[in-house]
Write a protein that holds these residues in place. Structure first.
Motif, PDB file in Angstrom:
ATOM      1  N   VAL A  10      53.235 -34.785  77.707  1.00 37.44           N
ATOM      2  CA  VAL A  10      52.058 -33.932  77.989  1.00 37.44           C
ATOM      3  C   VAL A  10      51.706 -34.084  79.576  1.00 37.44           C
ATOM      4  O   VAL A  10      51.298 -32.967  80.063  1.00 37.44           O
ATOM      5  N   ILE A  11      51.318 -35.344  79.855  1.00 37.59           N
ATOM      6  CA  ILE A  11      50.904 -35.515  81.313  1.00 37.59           C
ATOM      7  C   ILE A  11      51.733 -34.875  82.198  1.00 37.59           C
ATOM      8  O   ILE A  11      51.142 -34.146  83.155  1.00 37.59           O
ATOM      9  N   MET A  12      53.147 -35.103  82.045  1.00 37.26           N
ATOM     10  CA  MET A  12      54.009 -34.456  83.075  1.00 37.26           C
ATOM     11  C   MET A  12      53.942 -33.039  83.198  1.00 37.26           C
ATOM     12  O   MET A  12      53.927 -32.289  84.058  1.00 37.26           O
ATOM     13  N   ALA A  13      54.012 -32.446  81.914  1.00 40.12           N
ATOM     14  CA  ALA A  13      53.828 -31.021  81.522  1.00 40.12           C
ATOM     15  C   ALA A  13      52.667 -30.224  82.219  1.00 40.12           C
ATOM     16  O   ALA A  13      52.489 -29.598  82.739  1.00 40.12           O
ATOM     17  N   ALA A  14      51.668 -30.976  81.893  1.00 33.76           N
ATOM     18  CA  ALA A  14      50.248 -30.400  82.277  1.00 33.76           C
ATOM     19  C   ALA A  14      50.007 -30.528  83.619  1.00 33.76           C
ATOM     20  O   ALA A  14      49.345 -29.520  84.412  1.00 33.76           O
TER      21      ALA A  14
END
Length: 84
Positions: A10-14
């Motif tokens: 989620v961190i990478m995508a966001a």
């Protein structure tokens, strides 16, 4: 599977979506600056996730795959919406 692994995705995508949105709609950043901003946000976010014991929980393999599928789908949808 740990919930922490899903949080990392989620961190990478966001982070990618956030920096791409800023680069495309708000301020046209040079690539070098964009990469530095992405790295900075990711490192800070990973350290924040590592501090919380909440993300050390175990989740089932099916839940892990379902969450990753939703994350990837939202990533593709968001990139499409930013470009249009």
């Amino acid at each position: 599977m740990e919930l922490k692994r899903v949080a990392y995705g989620v961190i990478m995508a966001a982070t990618l979506i956030f920096v791409r949105f800023i680069d495309h709609k708000v301020y046209d950043m040079p690539i070098f600056v964009s990469v530095l901003v992405v790295i900075g946000i990711m490192v800070l976010s990973y350290k924040l996730v590592d501090r919380f014991a909440f993300f050390d929980r175990e989740i089932s393999r099916n839940t892990y795959y379902l969450l990753n599928t939703v994350i990837i789908s939202l990533l593709i949808l968001t990139f499409y919406l930013i470009e249009s």
